[in-house]
Design a protein around this motif. Structure first.
Motif, mmCIF file in Angstrom:
data_model
loop_
_atom_site.group_PDB
_atom_site.id
_atom_site.type_symbol
_atom_site.label_atom_id
_atom_site.label_comp_id
_atom_site.label_asym_id
_atom_site.label_seq_id
_atom_site.Cartn_x
_atom_site.Cartn_y
_atom_site.Cartn_z
ATOM 1 N N LEU A 104 57.439 15.520 47.276
ATOM 2 C CA LEU A 104 56.047 15.967 47.198
ATOM 3 C C LEU A 104 55.887 17.055 46.143
ATOM 4 O O LEU A 104 54.913 17.046 45.370
ATOM 5 N N ASP A 105 56.847 17.985 46.077
ATOM 6 C CA ASP A 105 56.807 19.033 45.044
ATOM 7 C C ASP A 105 56.934 18.432 43.645
ATOM 8 O O ASP A 105 56.245 18.859 42.713
ATOM 9 N N GLU A 106 57.819 17.442 43.497
ATOM 10 C CA GLU A 106 57.982 16.778 42.193
ATOM 11 C C GLU A 106 56.692 16.077 41.775
ATOM 12 O O GLU A 106 56.309 16.116 40.604
ATOM 13 N N THR A 113 52.604 10.908 56.170
ATOM 14 C CA THR A 113 53.590 10.293 57.060
ATOM 15 C C THR A 113 53.117 10.374 58.508
ATOM 16 O O THR A 113 52.650 11.415 58.961
ATOM 17 N N ALA A 114 53.261 9.255 59.222
ATOM 18 C CA ALA A 114 52.972 9.192 60.655
ATOM 19 C C ALA A 114 54.076 8.356 61.297
ATOM 20 O O ALA A 114 54.396 7.268 60.804
ATOM 21 N N THR A 115 54.659 8.856 62.374
ATOM 22 C CA THR A 115 55.810 8.158 62.950
ATOM 23 C C THR A 115 55.444 6.896 63.728
ATOM 24 O O THR A 115 56.319 6.229 64.258
ATOM 25 N N ARG A 136 54.975 8.385 53.885
ATOM 26 C CA ARG A 136 53.861 8.095 52.973
ATOM 27 C C ARG A 136 53.393 9.378 52.306
ATOM 28 O O ARG A 136 53.241 10.403 52.952
ATOM 29 N N CYS A 137 53.162 9.274 51.004
ATOM 30 C CA CYS A 137 52.564 10.382 50.259
ATOM 31 C C CYS A 137 51.242 9.908 49.691
ATOM 32 O O CYS A 137 51.015 8.710 49.528
ATOM 33 N N VAL A 194 45.922 7.281 45.693
ATOM 34 C CA VAL A 194 47.111 6.459 45.449
ATOM 35 C C VAL A 194 48.111 6.812 46.547
ATOM 36 O O VAL A 194 48.366 7.995 46.805
ATOM 37 N N VAL A 195 48.649 5.801 47.207
ATOM 38 C CA VAL A 195 49.550 6.012 48.334
ATOM 39 C C VAL A 195 50.915 5.417 48.005
ATOM 40 O O VAL A 195 51.019 4.253 47.609
#
Length: 197
Positions: free
Chosen positions: A53-55, A69-71, A77-78, A102-103
């Motif tokens: 996510l930082d990148e 993200t959802a378990t 997912r980002c 965009v996912v």
């Protein structure tokens, strides 16, 4: 060489059922037990996900980056949020705006990923429509989608699932999807592609 639909289905069958035998029971199915145990293991690697996510934020500073993200899904997912844009409306009430996202998804079931787009239409603050886009993405989503794909592939050594493989119909129940509507995309990634926080 892309991973085959047959192989991916054989993996998905370890985590999703083709019947409702355990619905309404306190006992969890063996598939659910395996799915939850896998998530427990994968969540130990969340630091790696946060590095991604930082990148992405560094590579796409003009956009907001989120963790979607959802378990209940089978993936990390980002989301790359684009600014809302006005949409023509001939109505005299609140104006319509549109937001595109965009996912990027990395499956926890197999070393595969996908990138897709979602479009939300709003009247004021009320979401009035949503739509998921796969290949081809709208032109304005393509450049950020390419960045997300490169980052997912490099960081997780994952392979892109071709759209024709992801769209393969499978005999499993995933979230709200039942045969014949269920696809490998649903089993490997999410049954709710339009739902991005």
């Amino acid at each position: 060489m892309p991973t085959s639909a047959e192989y991916l289905l054989s993996v998905a069958q370890n985590y999703w059922r083709s019947d409702h035998e355990f619905d309404g029971k306190l006992e969890r199915s063996p598939e659910t037990e395996r799915f939850q145990a896998l998530w427990e293991e994968k969540l130990k690697g969340m630091a790696e996900w946060h590095v991604l996510l930082d990148e992405l934020q560094a590579a796409l500073p003009q956009f907001s980056i989120g963790n979607a993200t959802a378990t209940c899904d089978a993936c990390f997912r980002c989301s790359v949020y684009m600014d809302r844009q006005p949409v023509y409306s001939n109505q005299e009430d609140e104006p319509l705006t549109r937001r595109q996202v965009v996912v990027g998804c990395v499956s926890i079931l197999a070393p595969v990923y996908t990138v897709y787009g979602v479009q939300y239409d709003y009247r004021g603050e009320e979401r009035i429509a949503d739509r998921a886009f796969f290949d081809p993405l709208p032109p304005e989503m393509r450049a950020p989608a390419e960045v997300v794909a490169r980052k997912l592939e490099a960081r997780f050594q994952a392979e892109a699932v071709p759209r024709e493989v992801a769209g393969t119909r499978i005999p499993l129940i995933v979230g709200p999807h039942e045969p014949p509507e269920t696809t490998l995309f649903h089993a490997l990634f999410t049954g709710w592609p339009e739902s991005v926080p």
